[in-house]
Design a protein around this motif. Structure first.
Motif, mmCIF file in Angstrom:
data_model
loop_
_atom_site.group_PDB
_atom_site.id
_atom_site.type_symbol
_atom_site.label_atom_id
_atom_site.label_comp_id
_atom_site.label_asym_id
_atom_site.label_seq_id
_atom_site.Cartn_x
_atom_site.Cartn_y
_atom_site.Cartn_z
ATOM 1 N N MET A 1 0.847 -1.193 0.000
ATOM 2 C CA MET A 1 0.000 0.000 0.000
ATOM 3 C C MET A 1 0.881 1.240 0.000
ATOM 4 N N ASN A 2 0.524 2.176 -0.856
ATOM 5 C CA ASN A 2 1.253 3.437 -0.948
ATOM 6 C C ASN A 2 0.801 4.358 0.170
ATOM 7 N N GLU A 3 1.726 4.745 1.043
ATOM 8 C CA GLU A 3 1.397 5.604 2.179
ATOM 9 C C GLU A 3 2.265 6.846 2.196
ATOM 10 N N ASN A 4 2.654 7.339 1.013
ATOM 11 C CA ASN A 4 3.491 8.519 0.928
ATOM 12 C C ASN A 4 2.753 9.766 1.379
ATOM 13 N N THR A 5 3.500 10.727 1.936
ATOM 14 C CA THR A 5 2.946 12.038 2.207
ATOM 15 C C THR A 5 2.635 12.723 0.889
ATOM 16 N N ALA B 1 3.559 3.746 -14.842
ATOM 17 C CA ALA B 1 3.989 5.119 -14.550
ATOM 18 C C ALA B 1 3.059 5.782 -13.544
ATOM 19 N N ALA B 2 1.766 5.497 -13.632
ATOM 20 C CA ALA B 2 0.815 6.065 -12.666
ATOM 21 C C ALA B 2 1.137 5.599 -11.249
ATOM 22 N N VAL B 3 1.460 4.319 -11.102
ATOM 23 C CA VAL B 3 1.870 3.795 -9.795
ATOM 24 C C VAL B 3 3.126 4.528 -9.320
ATOM 25 N N GLY B 4 4.081 4.727 -10.238
ATOM 26 C CA GLY B 4 5.307 5.430 -9.872
ATOM 27 C C GLY B 4 5.044 6.850 -9.408
ATOM 28 N N VAL B 5 4.156 7.562 -10.085
ATOM 29 C CA VAL B 5 3.817 8.931 -9.694
ATOM 30 C C VAL B 5 3.167 8.946 -8.316
ATOM 31 N N ALA B 6 2.248 8.000 -8.079
ATOM 32 C CA ALA B 6 1.585 7.931 -6.766
ATOM 33 C C ALA B 6 2.581 7.580 -5.668
ATOM 34 N N ARG B 7 3.534 6.698 -5.956
ATOM 35 C CA ARG B 7 4.531 6.331 -4.949
ATOM 36 C C ARG B 7 5.448 7.507 -4.605
ATOM 37 N N LEU B 8 5.528 8.469 -5.504
ATOM 38 C CA LEU B 8 6.309 9.676 -5.211
ATOM 39 C C LEU B 8 5.463 10.741 -4.538
ATOM 40 N N SER C 1 -0.871 13.161 -6.526
ATOM 41 C CA SER C 1 -2.180 12.661 -6.927
ATOM 42 C C SER C 1 -2.067 12.115 -8.351
ATOM 43 N N ALA C 2 -2.423 10.848 -8.537
ATOM 44 C CA ALA C 2 -2.310 10.205 -9.847
ATOM 45 C C ALA C 2 -3.643 9.600 -10.238
ATOM 46 N N ARG C 3 -4.126 9.977 -11.416
ATOM 47 C CA ARG C 3 -5.350 9.410 -11.970
ATOM 48 C C ARG C 3 -4.991 8.671 -13.252
ATOM 49 N N LEU C 4 -5.722 7.595 -13.519
ATOM 50 C CA LEU C 4 -5.463 6.808 -14.719
ATOM 51 C C LEU C 4 -6.746 6.658 -15.516
ATOM 52 N N LEU C 5 -6.667 7.028 -16.786
ATOM 53 C CA LEU C 5 -7.744 6.773 -17.743
ATOM 54 C C LEU C 5 -7.273 5.651 -18.652
ATOM 55 N N THR C 6 -7.935 4.506 -18.564
ATOM 56 C CA THR C 6 -7.503 3.326 -19.301
ATOM 57 C C THR C 6 -8.720 2.589 -19.820
ATOM 58 N N ARG C 7 -8.549 1.309 -20.082
ATOM 59 C CA ARG C 7 -9.658 0.470 -20.553
ATOM 60 C C ARG C 7 -9.549 -0.881 -19.873
ATOM 61 N N LEU C 8 -10.518 -1.187 -19.000
ATOM 62 C CA LEU C 8 -10.546 -2.466 -18.299
ATOM 63 C C LEU C 8 -11.887 -3.141 -18.526
ATOM 64 N N LEU D 1 -4.331 -0.974 -8.472
ATOM 65 C CA LEU D 1 -4.232 0.479 -8.580
ATOM 66 C C LEU D 1 -4.760 1.156 -7.324
ATOM 67 N N GLU D 2 -5.867 0.659 -6.796
ATOM 68 C CA GLU D 2 -6.416 1.232 -5.565
ATOM 69 C C GLU D 2 -5.430 1.083 -4.411
ATOM 70 N N GLY D 3 -4.777 -0.070 -4.345
ATOM 71 C CA GLY D 3 -3.797 -0.288 -3.287
ATOM 72 C C GLY D 3 -2.592 0.614 -3.393
ATOM 73 N N GLU D 4 -2.337 1.126 -4.591
ATOM 74 C CA GLU D 4 -1.211 2.033 -4.819
ATOM 75 C C GLU D 4 -1.633 3.501 -4.807
ATOM 76 N N ALA D 5 -2.861 3.761 -4.413
ATOM 77 C CA ALA D 5 -3.398 5.131 -4.315
ATOM 78 C C ALA D 5 -3.517 5.810 -5.674
ATOM 79 N N VAL D 6 -3.671 5.003 -6.745
ATOM 80 C CA VAL D 6 -3.963 5.552 -8.068
ATOM 81 C C VAL D 6 -5.476 5.568 -8.246
ATOM 82 N N GLU D 7 -6.014 6.722 -8.632
ATOM 83 C CA GLU D 7 -7.447 6.836 -8.865
ATOM 84 C C GLU D 7 -7.761 6.354 -10.278
#
Length: 303
Positions: free
Chosen positions: A1-5, A39-46, A49-56, A69-75
């Protein structure tokens, strides 16, 4: 889980999130992949605020990616959900280590209304694969007047249209970008027979304020209006290189969110070295595993 400030700045990343399926010695394993998603996970870990528009797809693979993605704090933007199956990339590893790839990827970009972002990033398969690739370019053009735009072509030759079409799409995207990051292999594919430095100069002439070319074990180079910078790679014991490029991109996005686009030559070198450290941390561990902010800011040598 991403818990960065929380760090300043919000980023919207647009592109594929998929399941990598690897078959080797009769065993099949699945890993979450997709350059923009990594990359979105990487941005959130730093800490941003990281949002991802994709296709699932609404299937077990799509649900697994969403939970990651939720566990990594990516919206994950809700428009990302589709009825079609989640995209996959399958690699079959032969006894001699060679790989045969099969891609089952569909890509469309839904309409979204997102205003409160400071940076928009796109690239990889999503920039080139139709019908969504044209929409990605349109989206970048729409955001360019009010947000920083970054592009990483992350070339996948087997999925691209012919060279001329792909080059035109890349150059159209570079022309609206503030920063373009690519690897030396990307540069060679786009501009055969051209040195990384010459390719960077050619790309910079299209309009981006900053061009970064990663050089693998040789480090990286960057150009902007203030000059150029070249830095060596950070020495590290390599486990795999799966998320090296995406970790570089995440660090660059983080730096632009905090510093802006107009960098002095000294600042350019600092930003580039930070990105190289991010890559070194990523390759020192297995899988798609970009660094946390605390790791990136730790002054301790990696080896």
């Amino acid at each position: 889980m991403n818990e960065n400030t929380q760090a300043p700045g919000a980023a919207l990343l647009v592109g594929e999130a998929l399941m990598d399926i690897m078959t080797s010695d009769g065993e099949t394993r699945e890993f979450i992949g997709g350059s923009p998603a990594n990359a979105a996970v990487g941005v959130a870990r730093l800490g941003h605020s990281a949002r991802l528009l994709t296709r699932l797809g609404r299937d077990p693979r799509g649900e697994r990616i969403a939970a990651h993605l939720e566990g990594e704090a990516v919206e994950l933007l809700p428009e990302s959900w589709r009825e079609e199956p989640t995209s996959t990339a399958q690699a079959i590893i032969a006894a001699d280590g060679s790989a045969t790839y099969h891609f089952d990827i569909s890509w469309e970009v839904p309409s979204v209304a997102v205003d409160d972002v400071d940076l928009v990033h796109a690239g990889s398969i999503a920039l080139f694969l139709e019908p969504g690739g044209s929409d990605v370019l349109r989206l970048l053009r729409e955001f360019a007047p009010r947000a920083i735009v970054t592009v990483d072509p992350n070339i996948r030759p087997s999925l691209l249209p012919d060279h001329a079409v792909a080059l035109r799409r890349f150059e159209d995207a570079a022309a609206v970008a503030d920063l373009v990051k690519l690897s030396d292999e990307d540069a060679e594919w786009l501009y055969p027979g051209t040195t990384p430095e010459a390719a960077a100069e050619r790309i910079r002439a299209l309009g981006p304020a900053i061009v970064v070319v990663t050089l693998g074990a040789e480090g990286a180079l960057a150009l902007n209006a203030a000059g150029r910078a070249r830095i060596p790679a950070h020495p590290v014991d390599v486990v795999d290189t799966i998320s090296a490029g995406d970790s570089v991109m995440a660090s660059l996005i983080s730096s632009l969110l905090e510093r802006g686009v107009e960098l002095s030559q000294a600042e350019l070198a600092t930003v580039l070295d930070r990105a190289a450290r991010a890559a070194a941390i990523a390759v020192s561990v297995a899988g798609a595993n970009p660094p946390l902010r605390a790791q990136l800011e730790d002054p301790t040598p990696l080896r």
